[in-house]
Design an enzyme around this catalytic site. Structure first.
Site, PDB file in Angstrom:
ATOM      1  N   GLU A 205      10.441   1.463  10.038  1.00 55.57           N
ATOM      2  CA  GLU A 205      11.329   2.607   9.767  1.00 55.57           C
ATOM      3  C   GLU A 205      10.524   3.850  10.062  1.00 55.57           C
ATOM      4  O   GLU A 205       9.575   4.172   9.342  1.00 55.57           O
ATOM      5  CB  GLU A 205      11.773   2.603   8.301  1.00 55.57           C
ATOM      6  CG  GLU A 205      12.598   1.394   7.903  1.00 55.57           C
ATOM      7  CD  GLU A 205      13.903   1.303   8.661  1.00 55.57           C
ATOM      8  OE1 GLU A 205      14.364   2.327   9.200  1.00 55.57           O
ATOM      9  OE2 GLU A 205      14.443   0.196   8.751  1.00 55.57           O
TER      10      GLU A 205
ATOM     11  N   LYS B 104       0.841  -1.196   0.000  1.00 61.18           N
ATOM     12  CA  LYS B 104       0.000   0.000   0.000  1.00 61.18           C
ATOM     13  C   LYS B 104       0.878   1.249   0.000  1.00 61.18           C
ATOM     14  O   LYS B 104       1.641   1.468   0.936  1.00 61.18           O
ATOM     15  CB  LYS B 104      -0.888   0.031   1.251  1.00 61.18           C
ATOM     16  CG  LYS B 104      -1.915   1.162   1.173  1.00 61.18           C
ATOM     17  CD  LYS B 104      -2.593   1.428   2.503  1.00 61.18           C
ATOM     18  CE  LYS B 104      -2.034   2.630   3.204  1.00 61.18           C
ATOM     19  NZ  LYS B 104      -2.135   3.904   2.479  1.00 61.18           N
TER      20      LYS B 104
ATOM     21  N   GLU C 222       9.395  15.924  15.626  1.00 55.43           N
ATOM     22  CA  GLU C 222       9.615  15.903  14.181  1.00 55.43           C
ATOM     23  C   GLU C 222       8.626  16.846  13.494  1.00 55.43           C
ATOM     24  O   GLU C 222       7.415  16.696  13.652  1.00 55.43           O
ATOM     25  CB  GLU C 222       9.434  14.474  13.655  1.00 55.43           C
ATOM     26  CG  GLU C 222       9.791  14.364  12.186  1.00 55.43           C
ATOM     27  CD  GLU C 222       9.510  12.982  11.604  1.00 55.43           C
ATOM     28  OE1 GLU C 222       8.456  12.402  11.919  1.00 55.43           O
ATOM     29  OE2 GLU C 222      10.345  12.507  10.808  1.00 55.43           O
TER      30      GLU C 222
ATOM     31  N   CYS D  74      12.988  11.884   5.923  1.00 52.91           N
ATOM     32  CA  CYS D  74      13.190  11.447   7.312  1.00 52.91           C
ATOM     33  C   CYS D  74      14.617  11.704   7.770  1.00 52.91           C
ATOM     34  O   CYS D  74      14.887  11.796   8.961  1.00 52.91           O
ATOM     35  CB  CYS D  74      12.849   9.969   7.439  1.00 52.91           C
ATOM     36  SG  CYS D  74      13.728   8.952   6.239  1.00 52.91           S
TER      37      CYS D  74
HETATM   38  P1  NDP Z   1       2.216   7.800   8.283  1.00 55.60           P
HETATM   39  O1  NDP Z   1       2.699   7.006   9.443  1.00 55.60           O
HETATM   40  O2  NDP Z   1       1.058   8.688   8.461  1.00 55.60           O
HETATM   41  O3  NDP Z   1       1.839   6.843   7.073  1.00 55.60           O
HETATM   42  C1  NDP Z   1       2.726   5.888   6.499  1.00 55.60           C
HETATM   43  C2  NDP Z   1       1.917   4.828   5.780  1.00 55.60           C
HETATM   44  O4  NDP Z   1       1.164   4.100   6.734  1.00 55.60           O
HETATM   45  C3  NDP Z   1       0.896   5.404   4.808  1.00 55.60           C
HETATM   46  O5  NDP Z   1       0.780   4.541   3.705  1.00 55.60           O
HETATM   47  C4  NDP Z   1      -0.363   5.422   5.644  1.00 55.60           C
HETATM   48  O6  NDP Z   1      -1.530   5.462   4.875  1.00 55.60           O
HETATM   49  C5  NDP Z   1      -0.217   4.121   6.394  1.00 55.60           C
HETATM   50  N1  NDP Z   1      -0.993   4.013   7.631  1.00 55.60           N
HETATM   51  C6  NDP Z   1      -1.555   4.986   8.383  1.00 55.60           C
HETATM   52  N2  NDP Z   1      -2.223   4.450   9.439  1.00 55.60           N
HETATM   53  C7  NDP Z   1      -2.061   3.113   9.362  1.00 55.60           C
HETATM   54  C8  NDP Z   1      -2.483   2.001  10.169  1.00 55.60           C
HETATM   55  N3  NDP Z   1      -3.209   2.147  11.262  1.00 55.60           N
HETATM   56  N4  NDP Z   1      -2.115   0.764   9.793  1.00 55.60           N
HETATM   57  C9  NDP Z   1      -1.360   0.570   8.703  1.00 55.60           C
HETATM   58  N5  NDP Z   1      -0.935   1.564   7.879  1.00 55.60           N
HETATM   59  C10 NDP Z   1      -1.273   2.821   8.217  1.00 55.60           C
HETATM   60  O7  NDP Z   1       3.489   8.572   7.745  1.00 55.60           O
HETATM   61  P2  NDP Z   1       3.539   9.666   6.604  1.00 55.60           P
HETATM   62  O8  NDP Z   1       3.006   9.074   5.340  1.00 55.60           O
HETATM   63  O9  NDP Z   1       2.950  10.931   7.120  1.00 55.60           O
HETATM   64  O10 NDP Z   1       5.115   9.816   6.404  1.00 55.60           O
HETATM   65  C11 NDP Z   1       5.900  10.660   7.138  1.00 55.60           C
HETATM   66  C12 NDP Z   1       6.616   9.921   8.240  1.00 55.60           C
HETATM   67  O11 NDP Z   1       7.388   8.855   7.704  1.00 55.60           O
HETATM   68  C13 NDP Z   1       7.593  10.797   8.985  1.00 55.60           C
HETATM   69  O12 NDP Z   1       7.480  10.565  10.361  1.00 55.60           O
HETATM   70  C14 NDP Z   1       8.947  10.315   8.480  1.00 55.60           C
HETATM   71  O13 NDP Z   1      10.013  10.542   9.368  1.00 55.60           O
HETATM   72  C15 NDP Z   1       8.693   8.872   8.277  1.00 55.60           C
HETATM   73  N6  NDP Z   1       9.669   8.316   7.362  1.00 55.60           N
HETATM   74  C16 NDP Z   1      10.617   7.478   7.859  1.00 55.60           C
HETATM   75  C17 NDP Z   1      11.601   6.973   7.024  1.00 55.60           C
HETATM   76  C18 NDP Z   1      12.650   6.028   7.527  1.00 55.60           C
HETATM   77  O14 NDP Z   1      13.320   5.421   6.717  1.00 55.60           O
HETATM   78  N7  NDP Z   1      12.819   5.884   8.820  1.00 55.60           N
HETATM   79  C19 NDP Z   1      11.662   7.350   5.604  1.00 55.60           C
HETATM   80  C20 NDP Z   1      10.611   8.252   5.204  1.00 55.60           C
HETATM   81  C21 NDP Z   1       9.646   8.711   6.059  1.00 55.60           C
HETATM   82  P3  NDP Z   1      -2.244   6.894   4.586  1.00 55.60           P
HETATM   83  O15 NDP Z   1      -1.258   7.709   3.848  1.00 55.60           O
HETATM   84  O16 NDP Z   1      -3.416   6.557   3.805  1.00 55.60           O
HETATM   85  O17 NDP Z   1      -2.577   7.454   5.950  1.00 55.60           O
END
Ligand code: NDP
Length: 482
Positions: free
Chosen positions: A250, A175, A386, A284
């Site tokens: 991550e 997803k 963050e 990130c």
């Molecule tokens: P989110 O945690 O909001 O979402 C990440 C993914 O998880 C999306 O596809 C989201 O769907 C999905 N999601 C949300 N809720 C659920 C749930 N309950 N169960 C399963 N999946 C779910 O993060 P963001 O998309 O806002 O991304 C930003 C964040 O990602 C920042 O905190 C950043 O630091 C982190 N990040 C970390 C990286 C690393 O390598 N450590 C690299 C890049 C980013 P939907 O979009 O539909 O809500």
């Protein structure tokens, strides 16, 4: 204009969501809906898992060279479609087209290429137990893996998970973020073009709490690889842990960028600006807490601010744009609220600090000026939480001891950058910083063979290199008495 309707990719074909419902997909540079994506639910996930389960026996028993060929073909197709993919990624996320073209998309094909070939070198181990026994350890794919990725580097992070999972012989239900679904949709078309066997990769679009949660909860999905926010990671862990699922998380970061007085000044300033504001600070790994040794502070600040003011903000499609739009109206509001918080906490605004007005087609877009504060204590909320946008702080420090303590003071531990020409100090500081990666005199330099991931609340487990292939396989030891 007829809008593109993104479709799910399940069992080798593009299909609408079972409910028939769709969500709007917004182009953040224009602030306008430009396509729609499936508002899928648990029923679509069920269908995708069944397809993946059915595909698993033949995909996992295919010789690794054959799996490798499919992935290499996908890499070639991504390269061949570079311009279209970069364009889609820029429209979906608001990032500068040039960045998508030179970083995101090439890194996505590199991920497929790397794991297509890494899997060929992934070997079993054998241990002779004196003259008593021979142990050998084989590694078997897990079955159906769930891969969930965020919006900031859409295809790059999507492929970072899918490629090792498939290369290791798993079938995948994936997803992308609901905010940036277009490149994953285009990837599903490339999978069809590559003739990837049906059900091997399934892409289900929709909301995290609906689709993502259903993937995590599904009893026939034994492994979850997730990249996203720390809070979402907590939620996923609390669902998956009692089900004893394998979990790679991550998560977020609040990365220190430490500048010692003996650095190469020009390199340190230029790259600190890059580390702070690339992709509007929506990486990130961005260095958002910039600590500068006291004796260099004023000079560094002057040059840093000068260079930040030169960053061209505007229409992502223009070649010279360095700062594009933030991904959504909500995210823009979150970033602006942190700017207000920094002021409330006593920060002195050095540049930026507000919505940026862009004329022409982008006048309704979600733009925020690159923003720099000074005068904030290391432990205030602005320096601990963050923000994930173009907001950074400058803070002078007096000693190595002090800056290490400040660098380690957050709940995160994803990455850090150190600028110094003193080799001993570089090793010393790198060793003491609590983070998964420390860059010395560089930033975002990537070697796919190295393990990648965070410590503390930045994540659990490691991706990258052979670590990812290990994650997506289960070791089995056979002990034979000799
Ligand atoms: P989110 O945690 O909001 O979402 C990440 C993914 O998880 C999306 O596809 C989201 O769907 C999905 N999601 C949300 N809720 C659920 C749930 N309950 N169960 C399963 N999946 C779910 O993060 P963001 O998309 O806002 O991304 C930003 C964040 O990602 C920042 O905190 C950043 O630091 C982190 N990040 C970390 C990286 C690393 O390598 N450590 C690299 C890049 C980013 P939907 O979009 O539909 O809500």
């Amino acid at each position: 204009m007829v809008q593109t309707s993104i479709q799910n990719y399940i069992n080798g074909v593009l299909i609408p969501p079972i409910s028939g419902k769709y969500l709007p997909n917004v182009n953040p540079a224009e602030g306008k809906i430009y396509s729609q994506l499936p508002d899928s639910d648990a029923e679509d996930v069920k269908k995708a898992v069944i397809a993946a389960q059915e595909a698993f026996p033949s995909w996992s028993s295919l010789p690794v060279e054959e799996r490798s060929k499919y992935l290499l073909q996908l890499a070639d197709l991504i390269d061949a479609n570079l311009e279209g993919l970069a364009n889609a990624e820029s429209i979906d996320s608001g990032k500068p087209l040039n960045l998508a073209r030179t970083v995101d998309i090439p890194r996505a094909s590199a991920n497929f290429r790397f794991y297509a070939t890494a899997a060929l070198h992934f070997s079993s181990e054998a241990h002779l137990t004196g003259n008593q026994a021979l142990n050998y350890t084989s590694r078997k794919p897990l079955g159906v893996a769930a891969c969930i990725s965020p919006w900031n580097l859409p295809l790059y992070l999507f492929s970072w998970k899918i490629a090792p999972a498939l290369a290791a012989g798993n079938c995948v239900v994936a997803k992308p973020s609901e905010l940036t679904p277009m490149t994953a949709y285009l990837l599903s078309k490339l999978c069809i073009e590559a003739g990837l066997p049906k059900g091997v990769l399934n892409i289900v679009h929709g909301l995290g709490p609906k689709v993502g949660q259903a993937m995590v909860e599904h009893k026939d999905v034994p492994a979850i690889s997730f990249t996203g926010g720390t809070l979402t990671g907590q939620k996923i862990a609390s669902t998956a842990a009692p089900m004893f699922k394998k979990l790679s998380l991550e998560l977020g970061g609040k990365n220190p960028n430490i500048v010692f007085a003996d650095c190469d000044f020009k390199e340190a300033v230029q790259n600190s600006v890059r580390a702070a504001f690339t992709n509007q600070g929506e990486i990130c790994l961005c260095g958002s807490r910039i600590f500068i040794e006291q004796s260099l502070y004023e000079n560094f600040k002057e040059e840093f601010i000068e260079q930040v003011k030169q960053l061209k903000l505007g229409d992502p499609i223009k070649e010279d744009t360095k700062i594009g739009a933030l991904v959504s109206q909500n995210h823009k509001e979150k970033v602006l609220s942190y700017i207000e918080l920094a002021k409330d906490e006593g920060g002195k605004l050095l540049t930026g600090g507000k919505t940026a007005q862009v004329t022409g087609r982008c006048e309704e877009g979600f733009f925020v000026e690159p923003t720099v504060f000074e005068g904030l204590p290391f432990d205030c909320r602005t320096n601990q939480e963050e923000i994930f946008g173009p907001v950074v702080t400058l803070t002078p420090f007096n000693s190595e001891e002090e800056v290490i303590a400040w660098a380690n003071s957050t709940k995160y531990g994803l990455s850090a950058t150190v600028w110094t020409q003193n080799l001993k100090r570089a090793h010393r500081v790198a060793d003491r910083i609590e983070s998964g990666i420390v860059w010395v005199n560089c930033w975002l330099l990537r070697d796919l063979r190295t393990p990648f991931g965070g410590v503390k609340q930045s994540g659990v487990g490691r991706e990258g290199g052979m670590e990812a292939l290990q994650f997506f396989t289960e070791p089995k030891n056979v002990c034979i008495k000799t």
